[in-house]
Scaffold this active site. Structure first.
Site, PDB file in Angstrom:
ATOM      1  N   HIS A  44       0.851  -1.193   0.000  1.00  0.00           N
ATOM      2  CA  HIS A  44       0.000   0.000   0.000  1.00  0.00           C
ATOM      3  C   HIS A  44       0.890   1.248   0.000  1.00  0.00           C
ATOM      4  O   HIS A  44       2.105   1.152   0.162  1.00  0.00           O
ATOM      5  CB  HIS A  44      -0.937   0.008   1.218  1.00  0.00           C
ATOM      6  CG  HIS A  44      -0.249   0.036   2.541  1.00  0.00           C
ATOM      7  ND1 HIS A  44      -0.223  -1.046   3.403  1.00  0.00           N
ATOM      8  CD2 HIS A  44       0.472   1.005   3.154  1.00  0.00           C
ATOM      9  CE1 HIS A  44       0.464  -0.736   4.486  1.00  0.00           C
ATOM     10  NE2 HIS A  44       0.909   0.500   4.360  1.00  0.00           N
TER      11      HIS A  44
HETATM   12  P1  TYD Z   1      -2.107  -3.162   7.666  1.00  0.00           P
HETATM   13  O1  TYD Z   1      -1.732  -1.736   7.623  1.00  0.00           O
HETATM   14  O2  TYD Z   1      -2.982  -3.666   6.574  1.00  0.00           O
HETATM   15  O3  TYD Z   1      -0.790  -4.061   7.735  1.00  0.00           O
HETATM   16  P2  TYD Z   1       0.301  -4.312   6.618  1.00  0.00           P
HETATM   17  O4  TYD Z   1       0.090  -3.287   5.570  1.00  0.00           O
HETATM   18  O5  TYD Z   1       1.604  -4.181   7.315  1.00  0.00           O
HETATM   19  O6  TYD Z   1       0.119  -5.690   6.099  1.00  0.00           O
HETATM   20  O7  TYD Z   1      -2.777  -3.440   9.056  1.00  0.00           O
HETATM   21  C1  TYD Z   1      -3.290  -4.718   9.417  1.00  0.00           C
HETATM   22  C2  TYD Z   1      -4.512  -4.517  10.294  1.00  0.00           C
HETATM   23  O8  TYD Z   1      -4.150  -3.808  11.488  1.00  0.00           O
HETATM   24  C3  TYD Z   1      -5.630  -3.731   9.642  1.00  0.00           C
HETATM   25  O9  TYD Z   1      -6.849  -4.376   9.960  1.00  0.00           O
HETATM   26  C4  TYD Z   1      -5.600  -2.389  10.304  1.00  0.00           C
HETATM   27  C5  TYD Z   1      -4.985  -2.654  11.647  1.00  0.00           C
HETATM   28  N1  TYD Z   1      -4.154  -1.533  12.136  1.00  0.00           N
HETATM   29  C6  TYD Z   1      -4.649  -0.654  13.067  1.00  0.00           C
HETATM   30  O10 TYD Z   1      -5.800  -0.774  13.511  1.00  0.00           O
HETATM   31  N2  TYD Z   1      -3.853   0.355  13.519  1.00  0.00           N
HETATM   32  C7  TYD Z   1      -2.592   0.525  13.066  1.00  0.00           C
HETATM   33  O11 TYD Z   1      -1.881   1.462  13.512  1.00  0.00           O
HETATM   34  C8  TYD Z   1      -2.083  -0.382  12.067  1.00  0.00           C
HETATM   35  C9  TYD Z   1      -0.693  -0.243  11.515  1.00  0.00           C
HETATM   36  C10 TYD Z   1      -2.894  -1.399  11.629  1.00  0.00           C
END
Ligand code: TYD
Length: 136
Positions: free
Chosen positions: A55
């Protein structure tokens, strides 16, 4: 930050103090890094076969560190791609807004520490690569 490029993303060497009892590395907002820290999170128990990220953020700046172990981060600004191997807890990768990122090749037991300029905001994410290209 539609016009940001991977050339604005760089590895920052942290201030470090060493002694026989071990090392300490320091991060201070607006001096070690160019933003104030509103949020800290970390990735751990990440299987080496899995990738994270996939992303971009519109406004968020981040410093990403391998607090333990190692992993690769590939950055993409829509034109250029750069890969950074992080394996030193005294170094952090500054990622400016508007950059697509993929994290992969996590070593066993690695901890990916993320310092972020803003609290979690779902609307700050661009999760589709074609949408990212259109945005840029
Ligand atoms: P995500 O940003 O999709 O992780 P990555 O891109 O590293 O694979 O986050 C995974 C899940 O965690 C998503 O459901 C959102 C949640 N999340 C939060 O609630 N707060 C945060 O600060 C972060 C980083 C993620």
């Amino acid at each position: 930050m539609k016009n940001s490029t991977v050339n604005e993303c760089k590895v920052i060497e942290l201030t470090q103090f060493n002694n026989p009892a071990g090392n300490i590395s320091i991060i201070e907002e607006y001096s070690s890094i160019p933003f104030a820290i509103e949020r800290i999170y970390y990735l751990y128990d990440t299987p080496c076969s899995k990738s994270r990220g996939g992303h971009a953020h519109k406004e968020l700046s981040q410093l990403i560190l391998a607090a333990s172990g190692s992993f690769n981060i590939t950055l993409n600004d829509g034109t250029r791609t750069k890969t950074f191997f992080l394996n030193n807890p005294n170094q952090g990768l500054l990622i400016v807004p508007g950059i697509w990122r993929e994290l992969r090749d996590f070593s066993s037991g690695s901890i990916c520490l993320v310092l972020a300029s803003h609290k979690y905001d779902y609307s700050d994410y661009i999760r589709d690569y074609q949408d990212f290209i259109t945005y840029k």
